[in-house]
Write an enzyme that holds these catalytic residues in place. Structure first.
Site, PDB file in Angstrom:
ATOM      1  N   PHE A   5       0.763  -0.901 -10.979  1.00 51.56           N
ATOM      2  CA  PHE A   5       1.085  -0.344  -9.929  1.00 51.56           C
ATOM      3  C   PHE A   5       2.490  -0.476  -9.786  1.00 51.56           C
ATOM      4  CE2 PHE A   5      -2.289   0.860  -7.049  1.00 51.56           C
ATOM      5  CZ  PHE A   5      -3.253   0.832  -7.943  1.00 51.56           C
TER       6      PHE A   5
ATOM      7  N   CYS B 248      -7.053   5.521   1.401  1.00 55.59           N
ATOM      8  CA  CYS B 248      -6.911   4.135   1.488  1.00 55.59           C
ATOM      9  C   CYS B 248      -5.815   3.475   1.866  1.00 55.59           C
ATOM     10  CB  CYS B 248      -7.606   3.509   0.281  1.00 55.59           C
ATOM     11  SG  CYS B 248      -9.381   4.334  -0.416  1.00 55.59           S
TER      12      CYS B 248
ATOM     13  N   LYS C 155      -4.370   4.754   5.291  1.00 57.44           N
ATOM     14  CA  LYS C 155      -5.175   4.140   6.288  1.00 57.44           C
ATOM     15  C   LYS C 155      -5.373   2.755   6.431  1.00 57.44           C
ATOM     16  CE  LYS C 155      -9.807   4.262   5.198  1.00 57.44           C
ATOM     17  NZ  LYS C 155     -10.545   2.992   5.618  1.00 57.44           N
TER      18      LYS C 155
ATOM     19  N   ASN D 243      -5.049  -4.199  -0.369  1.00 59.87           N
ATOM     20  CA  ASN D 243      -4.471  -2.829  -0.442  1.00 59.87           C
ATOM     21  C   ASN D 243      -2.915  -2.687   0.149  1.00 59.87           C
ATOM     22  OD1 ASN D 243      -6.770  -1.643  -1.401  1.00 59.87           O
ATOM     23  ND2 ASN D 243      -7.353  -0.762   0.423  1.00 59.87           N
TER      24      ASN D 243
HETATM   25  C1  UGA Z   1      -7.090   1.898  -3.512  1.00 53.19           C
HETATM   26  C2  UGA Z   1      -7.091   0.465  -4.162  1.00 53.19           C
HETATM   27  O1  UGA Z   1      -6.530   0.634  -5.354  1.00 53.19           O
HETATM   28  C3  UGA Z   1      -8.881  -0.085  -4.634  1.00 53.19           C
HETATM   29  O2  UGA Z   1      -8.740  -1.204  -4.924  1.00 53.19           O
HETATM   30  C4  UGA Z   1      -9.432   0.025  -3.007  1.00 53.19           C
HETATM   31  O3  UGA Z   1     -10.805  -0.210  -3.310  1.00 53.19           O
HETATM   32  C5  UGA Z   1      -9.341   1.552  -2.556  1.00 53.19           C
HETATM   33  O4  UGA Z   1      -7.968   2.058  -2.393  1.00 53.19           O
HETATM   34  C6  UGA Z   1      -9.984   1.568  -1.287  1.00 53.19           C
HETATM   35  O5  UGA Z   1      -9.558   0.747  -0.313  1.00 53.19           O
HETATM   36  O6  UGA Z   1     -11.063   1.820  -1.175  1.00 53.19           O
HETATM   37  P1  UGA Z   1      -7.574   4.468  -4.474  1.00 53.19           P
HETATM   38  O7  UGA Z   1      -6.987   4.807  -2.976  1.00 53.19           O
HETATM   39  O8  UGA Z   1      -8.487   5.025  -5.074  1.00 53.19           O
HETATM   40  O9  UGA Z   1      -7.756   2.713  -4.603  1.00 53.19           O
HETATM   41  O10 UGA Z   1      -6.086   4.928  -5.398  1.00 53.19           O
HETATM   42  P2  UGA Z   1      -5.135   4.025  -6.233  1.00 53.19           P
HETATM   43  O11 UGA Z   1      -5.582   4.030  -7.695  1.00 53.19           O
HETATM   44  O12 UGA Z   1      -4.991   2.572  -5.735  1.00 53.19           O
HETATM   45  O13 UGA Z   1      -3.850   4.865  -6.081  1.00 53.19           O
HETATM   46  C7  UGA Z   1      -3.108   4.962  -4.528  1.00 53.19           C
HETATM   47  C8  UGA Z   1      -2.054   5.755  -4.757  1.00 53.19           C
HETATM   48  O14 UGA Z   1      -1.014   4.996  -5.447  1.00 53.19           O
HETATM   49  C9  UGA Z   1      -2.023   6.977  -5.457  1.00 53.19           C
HETATM   50  O15 UGA Z   1      -1.391   8.031  -4.615  1.00 53.19           O
HETATM   51  C10 UGA Z   1      -1.534   6.872  -6.774  1.00 53.19           C
HETATM   52  O16 UGA Z   1      -0.858   7.935  -7.338  1.00 53.19           O
HETATM   53  C11 UGA Z   1      -0.355   5.832  -6.352  1.00 53.19           C
HETATM   54  N1  UGA Z   1       0.045   4.928  -7.487  1.00 53.19           N
HETATM   55  C12 UGA Z   1      -0.691   4.078  -8.202  1.00 53.19           C
HETATM   56  C13 UGA Z   1       1.392   5.333  -7.856  1.00 53.19           C
HETATM   57  O17 UGA Z   1       2.148   5.911  -7.485  1.00 53.19           O
HETATM   58  N2  UGA Z   1       1.963   4.289  -8.897  1.00 53.19           N
HETATM   59  C14 UGA Z   1       1.060   3.289  -9.517  1.00 53.19           C
HETATM   60  O18 UGA Z   1       1.489   2.580 -10.441  1.00 53.19           O
HETATM   61  C15 UGA Z   1      -0.355   3.229  -9.040  1.00 53.19           C
END
Ligand code: UGA
Length: 442
Positions: A253, A264, A267, A212
């Site tokens: 990402f 996530c 935190k 993460n």
């Molecule tokens: C994240 C991880 O991706 C999961 O693998 C993990 O299991 C989870 O945390 C957890 O620990 O439970 P999540 O928080 O649901 O998942 O969301 P993500 O899709 O990872 O996005 C996180 C943040 O990054 C969001 O604010 C999203 O908008 C941002 N993001 C993501 C970007 O700004 N750009 C990107 O290219 C990808």
């Protein structure tokens, strides 16, 4: 295999349902009677997750998934018990609060009457499985059990797919009998080619935090490069695309945005920092591991959200008294109703601090948004939000915002101004339609 899952929150409900869908007999437990009643009697799912409701329904109907508040009875029936309760950050130092995990460990201990594998699925600090092991031994010295760490890698919004077709399963296990049980649980996935990595328990716990945090670092990095692109006249979309073509970097990402949010990354980055800091003897300890990159990522993301709010302020002007701003998207990302730590909240606060009125629309997160905002109006759809507004700000990357009917938006807005903090729109097209258009990093 008979499996019990303690906690019907996000992780527990998705995991339990997916275990059932790969053929196991699963009982999900929660101490919240109304949650269980809703799941049992009305099929009401306490969270928004695409595809979950249908999957729960199907597995209940086919007799593989059930719900209860009776932990003792459920554990007695099961060969494997997953702990999937919350580990919220403590407000003072970001340390993961393990009280729910430990309470559940005590309850499980009292119920164990045969060999049982107890599995930490919640995201927990390194060493927690040992602590759970010690608690069970203390409460029930005769218990025959092994504690395993099996972190989840589910993303909100695509959790089912991440479970059933994820990149890997990680299992931290140091007991042969438990290893066999875990291999059996994941056999349907490993047979179809998913790597199941068996490691030491502490290593598995570390893999979750490291994964993460690495993704958060990647995001912090691309967001900073995006700011620099803006200053030097480069285009972040093309920079990220071309960087991603290098397989050592990878395309995922790398989408610049208004900062990462959700429950996530904010935190877990803080929790990892806390772990490293707490291992240092004092601030002068020369052998301490200073997670400088992680610390910078946390700081960079906090700063990012402020920078985005300031950007909006700079474009809209210092005082917004009598002005109305349409906000499209309040959720921290698309395909979820979760607004926790959403960058949209910082922007909304900034507009309100400048005495502007906010009209928001989010396709799914309106109810959650109402809980974490004050004095904002909600519109039925994106076009209603734009009616009479002086500007529109796109904050969540809902696919429908990429195909906005720009003519309709323009005729609804008082002035044709779009601030797109997710780079959803094509700058040339928007400008051709006569809008003033601001996006990020280009
Ligand atoms: C994240 C991880 O991706 C999961 O693998 C993990 O299991 C989870 O945390 C957890 O620990 O439970 P999540 O928080 O649901 O998942 O969301 P993500 O899709 O990872 O996005 C996180 C943040 O990054 C969001 O604010 C999203 O908008 C941002 N993001 C993501 C970007 O700004 N750009 C990107 O290219 C990808």
């Amino acid at each position: 295999m008979k499996i019990a899952v303690v906690g019907t929150g996000y992780v527990g409900l998705v995991s339990g349902t997916c275990f059932a869908s790969i053929g196991h007999e699963v009982i999900c437990i929660d101490n919240d009677q109304s949650k269980i009643d809703n799941l049992k009697n009305n099929g009401i799912i306490p969270i928004y997750e695409p595809g979950l409701e249908e999957l729960v329904k199907r597995n209940v109907e086919e007799g593989r998934l059930s719900f209860t508040t009776d932990l003792n009875a459920a554990v007695k029936q099961a060969s494997a018990v997953f702990i999937a309760v919350g580990t919220p950050p403590r407000p003072d130092n970001g340390q993961a609060d393990l009280k729910y995990v430990y309470q559940v460990a005590e309850e499980i201990a009292n119920a164990i009457d045969k060999f049982t594998v107890v599995i930490d699925k919640s995201t927990v600090p390194i060493g927690t499985a040992e602590e759970v092991d010690a608690i069970i031994k203390k409460v029930n010295p005769k218990a025959d059990f092994a504690v395993v760490s099996n972190p989840e890698f589910l993303r909100e919004g695509s959790a089912i797919n991440d479970f059933l077709e994820g990149d890997r399963v990680v299992v931290g296990v140091e007991n042969e009998q438990a290893e066999k049980v875990m291999a059996e649980i994941y056999k349907p996935l490993s047979k179809s080619g998913m790597p199941v990595v068996m490691t030491k328990v502490r290593t598995a716990e570390m893999i979750k935090y490291a994964s993460n945090t690495f993704l958060a670092v990647k995001l912090g990095f691309i967001n900073e490069i995006s700011d620099l692109c803006e200053k030097v006249g480069a285009d972040i979309q093309e920079v990220a695309y071309s960087m991603g073509l290098d397989t050592r970097i990878g395309e995922k990402f790398l989408q610049a945005g208004p900062g990462f949010g959700g429950s996530c990354f904010p935190k877990d980055t803080k929790a990892l920092k806390y772990i490293a800091d707490s291992l240092a003897d004092d601030s002068k300890d020369k052998n301490a591991t200073r997670l400088t990159i992680v610390n910078a990522t946390i700081e960079s993301n906090l700063n990012r959200k402020e920078v985005m709010a300031r950007k909006v302020k700079t474009i809209l002007g210092k005082t917004l008294k009598g002005k109305k701003v349409a906000v499209l998207g309040v959720a921290f990302k698309a395909n979820t109703d979760d607004c926790r730590e959403s960058p949209a909240l910082n922007v909304i606060k900034e507009i309100q601090a400048r005495r502007g009125d906010v009209v928001a629309f989010d396709p799914v997160a309106m109810n959650e948004a109402k809980k974490v905002t004050t004095n904002i109006k909600f519109a039925k759809n994106e076009y209603e939000a734009c009616e009479g507004a002086d500007a529109v700000v796109i904050l969540t990357e809902w696919p429908q915002f990429a195909s906005l009917d720009l003519d309709k938006v323009k005729s609804n807005l008082k002035s044709p101004l779009i601030i797109d903090l997710r780079n959803m729109l094509d700058p040339n097209e928007v400008k051709q339609k006569g809008f003033e258009y601001h996006s990020i990093g280009r």
